[in-house]
Design an enzyme around this catalytic site. Structure first.
Site, PDB file in Angstrom:
ATOM      1  N   GLN A  14       0.310  -9.283  -8.424  1.00  0.00           N
ATOM      2  CA  GLN A  14       1.066  -9.713  -7.225  1.00  0.00           C
ATOM      3  C   GLN A  14       0.716  -8.787  -6.056  1.00  0.00           C
ATOM      4  O   GLN A  14      -0.054  -7.835  -6.202  1.00  0.00           O
ATOM      5  CB  GLN A  14       2.563  -9.642  -7.490  1.00  0.00           C
ATOM      6  CG  GLN A  14       3.058  -8.217  -7.743  1.00  0.00           C
ATOM      7  CD  GLN A  14       4.571  -8.120  -7.876  1.00  0.00           C
ATOM      8  OE1 GLN A  14       5.192  -8.943  -8.538  1.00  0.00           O
ATOM      9  NE2 GLN A  14       5.166  -7.121  -7.240  1.00  0.00           N
ATOM     10  N   ASN A  88      -5.317   0.160  -7.447  1.00  0.00           N
ATOM     11  CA  ASN A  88      -4.287  -0.347  -6.537  1.00  0.00           C
ATOM     12  C   ASN A  88      -2.859  -0.128  -7.053  1.00  0.00           C
ATOM     13  O   ASN A  88      -1.933   0.034  -6.255  1.00  0.00           O
ATOM     14  CB  ASN A  88      -4.522  -1.845  -6.299  1.00  0.00           C
ATOM     15  CG  ASN A  88      -3.379  -2.488  -5.557  1.00  0.00           C
ATOM     16  OD1 ASN A  88      -3.225  -2.305  -4.340  1.00  0.00           O
ATOM     17  ND2 ASN A  88      -2.540  -3.222  -6.268  1.00  0.00           N
ATOM     18  N   TYR A 154       7.205   9.797  -3.082  1.00  0.00           N
ATOM     19  CA  TYR A 154       6.140   8.807  -2.867  1.00  0.00           C
ATOM     20  C   TYR A 154       5.039   9.394  -1.966  1.00  0.00           C
ATOM     21  O   TYR A 154       3.855   9.273  -2.273  1.00  0.00           O
ATOM     22  CB  TYR A 154       6.753   7.552  -2.234  1.00  0.00           C
ATOM     23  CG  TYR A 154       5.753   6.458  -1.918  1.00  0.00           C
ATOM     24  CD1 TYR A 154       5.283   5.604  -2.912  1.00  0.00           C
ATOM     25  CD2 TYR A 154       5.275   6.276  -0.625  1.00  0.00           C
ATOM     26  CE1 TYR A 154       4.372   4.603  -2.622  1.00  0.00           C
ATOM     27  CE2 TYR A 154       4.361   5.271  -0.330  1.00  0.00           C
ATOM     28  CZ  TYR A 154       3.917   4.437  -1.328  1.00  0.00           C
ATOM     29  OH  TYR A 154       3.004   3.444  -1.046  1.00  0.00           O
ATOM     30  N   PRO A 184      -2.540   1.389   3.973  1.00  0.00           N
ATOM     31  CA  PRO A 184      -1.768   0.389   4.716  1.00  0.00           C
ATOM     32  C   PRO A 184      -0.518   0.991   5.338  1.00  0.00           C
ATOM     33  O   PRO A 184      -0.096   2.112   5.012  1.00  0.00           O
ATOM     34  CB  PRO A 184      -1.383  -0.634   3.640  1.00  0.00           C
ATOM     35  CG  PRO A 184      -2.194  -0.302   2.435  1.00  0.00           C
ATOM     36  CD  PRO A 184      -2.503   1.155   2.527  1.00  0.00           C
ATOM     37  N   ILE A 186       3.037  -1.167   6.774  1.00  0.00           N
ATOM     38  CA  ILE A 186       4.225  -1.856   6.252  1.00  0.00           C
ATOM     39  C   ILE A 186       3.814  -3.267   5.840  1.00  0.00           C
ATOM     40  O   ILE A 186       3.662  -4.159   6.687  1.00  0.00           O
ATOM     41  CB  ILE A 186       5.326  -1.958   7.333  1.00  0.00           C
ATOM     42  CG1 ILE A 186       5.498  -0.629   8.087  1.00  0.00           C
ATOM     43  CG2 ILE A 186       6.639  -2.424   6.720  1.00  0.00           C
ATOM     44  CD1 ILE A 186       6.015   0.504   7.264  1.00  0.00           C
ATOM     45  N   THR A 189       5.661  -6.851   0.795  1.00  0.00           N
ATOM     46  CA  THR A 189       5.599  -7.178  -0.638  1.00  0.00           C
ATOM     47  C   THR A 189       6.922  -6.788  -1.301  1.00  0.00           C
ATOM     48  O   THR A 189       7.818  -6.261  -0.642  1.00  0.00           O
ATOM     49  CB  THR A 189       4.466  -6.383  -1.327  1.00  0.00           C
ATOM     50  OG1 THR A 189       4.808  -4.995  -1.232  1.00  0.00           O
ATOM     51  CG2 THR A 189       3.118  -6.639  -0.664  1.00  0.00           C
TER      52      THR A 189
HETATM   53  N1  LIG Z   1       3.734  -2.525   0.433  1.00  0.00           N
HETATM   54  C1  LIG Z   1       3.396  -1.588   1.319  1.00  0.00           C
HETATM   55  O1  LIG Z   1       3.909  -1.578   2.469  1.00  0.00           O
HETATM   56  C2  LIG Z   1       2.380  -0.553   0.981  1.00  0.00           C
HETATM   57  C3  LIG Z   1       1.846  -0.405  -0.282  1.00  0.00           C
HETATM   58  N2  LIG Z   1       0.921   0.582  -0.519  1.00  0.00           N
HETATM   59  C4  LIG Z   1       0.329   0.752  -1.844  1.00  0.00           C
HETATM   60  O2  LIG Z   1      -0.359  -0.430  -2.217  1.00  0.00           O
HETATM   61  C5  LIG Z   1      -0.317  -0.589  -3.636  1.00  0.00           C
HETATM   62  C6  LIG Z   1       0.216  -1.975  -3.992  1.00  0.00           C
HETATM   63  O3  LIG Z   1       1.523  -2.096  -3.465  1.00  0.00           O
HETATM   64  P1  LIG Z   1       2.320  -3.483  -3.373  1.00  0.00           P
HETATM   65  O4  LIG Z   1       1.426  -4.613  -3.637  1.00  0.00           O
HETATM   66  O5  LIG Z   1       3.081  -3.435  -2.107  1.00  0.00           O
HETATM   67  O6  LIG Z   1       3.350  -3.281  -4.580  1.00  0.00           O
HETATM   68  P2  LIG Z   1       4.041  -4.354  -5.566  1.00  0.00           P
HETATM   69  O7  LIG Z   1       5.194  -3.638  -6.157  1.00  0.00           O
HETATM   70  O8  LIG Z   1       4.245  -5.649  -4.866  1.00  0.00           O
HETATM   71  O9  LIG Z   1       2.906  -4.589  -6.673  1.00  0.00           O
HETATM   72  C7  LIG Z   1       2.521  -3.546  -7.531  1.00  0.00           C
HETATM   73  C8  LIG Z   1       1.873  -4.110  -8.774  1.00  0.00           C
HETATM   74  O10 LIG Z   1       1.539  -3.013  -9.611  1.00  0.00           O
HETATM   75  C9  LIG Z   1       1.986  -3.296 -10.934  1.00  0.00           C
HETATM   76  N3  LIG Z   1       2.281  -2.045 -11.636  1.00  0.00           N
HETATM   77  C10 LIG Z   1       3.370  -1.245 -11.503  1.00  0.00           C
HETATM   78  N4  LIG Z   1       3.302  -0.220 -12.352  1.00  0.00           N
HETATM   79  C11 LIG Z   1       2.147  -0.365 -13.044  1.00  0.00           C
HETATM   80  C12 LIG Z   1       1.528   0.374 -14.077  1.00  0.00           C
HETATM   81  N5  LIG Z   1       2.093   1.481 -14.591  1.00  0.00           N
HETATM   82  N6  LIG Z   1       0.336  -0.061 -14.548  1.00  0.00           N
HETATM   83  C13 LIG Z   1      -0.244  -1.178 -14.052  1.00  0.00           C
HETATM   84  N7  LIG Z   1       0.308  -1.936 -13.098  1.00  0.00           N
HETATM   85  C14 LIG Z   1       1.490  -1.525 -12.591  1.00  0.00           C
HETATM   86  C15 LIG Z   1       3.211  -4.178 -10.769  1.00  0.00           C
HETATM   87  O11 LIG Z   1       3.481  -4.931 -11.947  1.00  0.00           O
HETATM   88  C16 LIG Z   1       2.801  -5.030  -9.581  1.00  0.00           C
HETATM   89  O12 LIG Z   1       2.095  -6.181  -9.983  1.00  0.00           O
HETATM   90  C17 LIG Z   1       0.543   0.559  -4.167  1.00  0.00           C
HETATM   91  O13 LIG Z   1      -0.281   1.615  -4.615  1.00  0.00           O
HETATM   92  C18 LIG Z   1       1.337   0.993  -2.948  1.00  0.00           C
HETATM   93  O14 LIG Z   1       1.736   2.334  -3.027  1.00  0.00           O
HETATM   94  C19 LIG Z   1       0.507   1.433   0.461  1.00  0.00           C
HETATM   95  C20 LIG Z   1       1.017   1.335   1.707  1.00  0.00           C
HETATM   96  C21 LIG Z   1       1.985   0.347   2.089  1.00  0.00           C
HETATM   97  C1  LIG Z   2       5.167   1.632   0.995  1.00  0.00           C
HETATM   98  C2  LIG Z   2       4.494   2.546   1.914  1.00  0.00           C
HETATM   99  O1  LIG Z   2       3.483   3.114   1.619  1.00  0.00           O
HETATM  100  C3  LIG Z   2       5.059   2.712   3.179  1.00  0.00           C
HETATM  101  C4  LIG Z   2       5.073   4.026   3.769  1.00  0.00           C
HETATM  102  O2  LIG Z   2       5.518   1.786   3.748  1.00  0.00           O
END
Ligand SMILES: NC(=O)C1=CN([C@@H]2O[C@H](COP(=O)(O)OP(=O)(O)OC[C@H]3O[C@@H](n4cnc5c(N)ncnc54)[C@H](O)[C@@H]3O)[C@@H](O)[C@H]2O)C=CC1
Ligand SMILES: CC(=O)C(C)=O
Length: 258
Positions: A14, A88, A154, A184, A186, A189
Site C-alpha cells: 500500500q 521503502n 521517527y 518525501p 507530507i 497515506t
Molecule cells: N507518508 C508520508 O508522509 C511519508 C512517508 N515516508 C516514508 O515512506 C515509507 C512508506 O510510508 P507510507 O507509504 O506513508 O506508509 P504506510 O504505513 O502507508 O505503508 C507502509 C507499508 O509498510 C509495511 N510494513 C510495515 N512494517 C513492515 C515490516 N516490518 N516489514 C515489511 N513491511 C512492513 C506496511 O504493511 C505497509 O504496507 C516509510 O518508510 C515512511 O517512513 C517518508 C516521508 C513522508
Molecule cells: C511521515 C513523515 O515522514 C513526515 C515527517 O511527515
C-alpha cells in the site's frame, strides 16, 4: 527499456511503496511486491499483473535479516537477478521526548533502521555476485533533514537512514552500485492518518487538523501523492541517475530548502 530488469520494493502492499511499484512497473521492470501484510502484497501484485506488468509477491518482515535474504533468494530463483532494491517499509511513532519508551524505540529502530541496513546488505551481496551494478534506494523523509516535535524517535530513525545511505554509497561504488534516498514531505497515506491521530491527542486537535497544520508549510500548495514520490524514484532507478550516489534528496513540494 528495463526489459529483464527486476525491482524489489519492501512495504509495497500500500501507500508510497505501491505507488513506486506501479511506476517502476510502467518503466518496464519486473516487480517484486514485498510486505509484512500478505493480503495487501498479494492484492497489489495481482493489480499490477492485470495491468500487464510481470509481478510476484513475497512476504517479508524487514526487521528480520533472514526474511530479506530469503526475499532476494526467492526473487533470484524466480527471475534470475535483482537490479533495483527499494527499502521503502517503515513505521511512524508519535510521542513526546519524555514519554518515549525503550520498547517503542526498539520497535521503530528494528524496522526503520535495522530493516534498511538488512535490505542494503541482502541487495548488495546479490548485486555484487551479479557483477552488473545496481540501484539501492532508501526511504528517508523531511524528518531525516530536520527533527520534528512529537516525531523524535521517527526523526532519529530517518537521520540514521541518511547515514546508511552515505556509508553504503561509499563502500559499494567500486561495485557500480549506487545508493540514494528519497525524502518525501507530507504524503496522504495511512501513515499520516496515524500521525494525525497521535498528534491530535497530544495537541488537542480534531481529526485532520494536525495534517492540515503541517500542510500549511508546503510551497507548492498541496500535499503529496505517492506518484509524486514514485516519479523521482523512477529517476533514481534509471541510468539517468548513474552519476548520483550517497544523496538523500528532498521531494517535498518545498517544505524544506537546502
Ligand atoms: N507518508 C508520508 O508522509 C511519508 C512517508 N515516508 C516514508 O515512506 C515509507 C512508506 O510510508 P507510507 O507509504 O506513508 O506508509 P504506510 O504505513 O502507508 O505503508 C507502509 C507499508 O509498510 C509495511 N510494513 C510495515 N512494517 C513492515 C515490516 N516490518 N516489514 C515489511 N513491511 C512492513 C506496511 O504493511 C505497509 O504496507 C516509510 O518508510 C515512511 O517512513 C517518508 C516521508 C513522508
Ligand atoms: C511521515 C513523515 O515522514 C513526515 C515527517 O511527515
Amino acid at each position: 527499456m528495463n526489459e529483464n530488469k527486476v525491482a524489489i520494493i519492501t512495504g509495497s502492499g500500500q501507500g508510497i511503496g505501491k505507488g513506486i511499484a506501479e511506476r517502476l512497473g510502467k518503466d518496464g521492470f519486473t516487480i517484486v511486491i514485498s510486505d509484512i501484510n500478505e493480503e495487501s502484497a498479494n492484492r497489489t501484485s495481482l493489480e499490477l499483473i492485470e495491468k500487464g506488468i510481470e509481478s510476484s509477491s513475497f512476504v517479508a518482515n524487514v526487521s528480520k535479516k533472514e526474511d530479506l535474504v530469503s526475499l532476494v533468494d526467492q526473487t533470484v530463483e524466480k527471475y534470475g537477478n535483482v537490479d533495483v532494491f527499494v527499502n521503502n517499509a517503515g513505521i511512524d511513532q508519535v510521542d513526546s521526548i519524555l514519554n518515549i519508551t525503550e520498547e517503542d524505540l526498539q520497535r521503530i529502530f528494528q524496522i526503520n533502521v535495522f530493516g534498511t541496513l538488512f535490505g542494503i546488505q541482502a541487495a548488495a551481496v546479490q548485486m555484487k555476485k551479479q557483477g552488473t551494478g545496481g540501484k539501492i534506494i532508501n526511504a528517508c523523509s523531511i524528518a531525516g533533514h530536520r527533527a520534528y516535535s512529537l516525531l523524535g524517535a521517527y526523526s532519529a530513525t530517518k537521520f540514521a537512514v541518511k547515514a546508511w545511505t552515505q556509508t553504503a554509497a561509499q563502500e559499494l561504488a567500486s561495485s557500480k552500485i549506487t545508493v540514494n534516498a528519497y525524502c518525501p514531505g507530507i504524503v496522504g497515506t495511512s501513515m499520516w492518518d496515524r500521525i494525525d491521530e497521535g498528534m491530535g491527542e497530544y495537541m488537542g486537535l480534531e481529526k485532520g487538523q494536525a495534517f492540515e497544520k503541517f500542510a500549511e508549510g508546503i510551497t507548492l500548495g498541496r500535499t503529496q501523492e505517492p506518484a509524486d514520490v514514485a516519479n523521482f524514484v523512477s529517476y533514481l532507478a534509471s541510468p539517468d541517475s548513474d552519476y548520483m550516489t550517497g544523496q538523500a534528496v528532498l521531494i517535498d513540494g518545498g517544505i524544506l530548502f537546502g
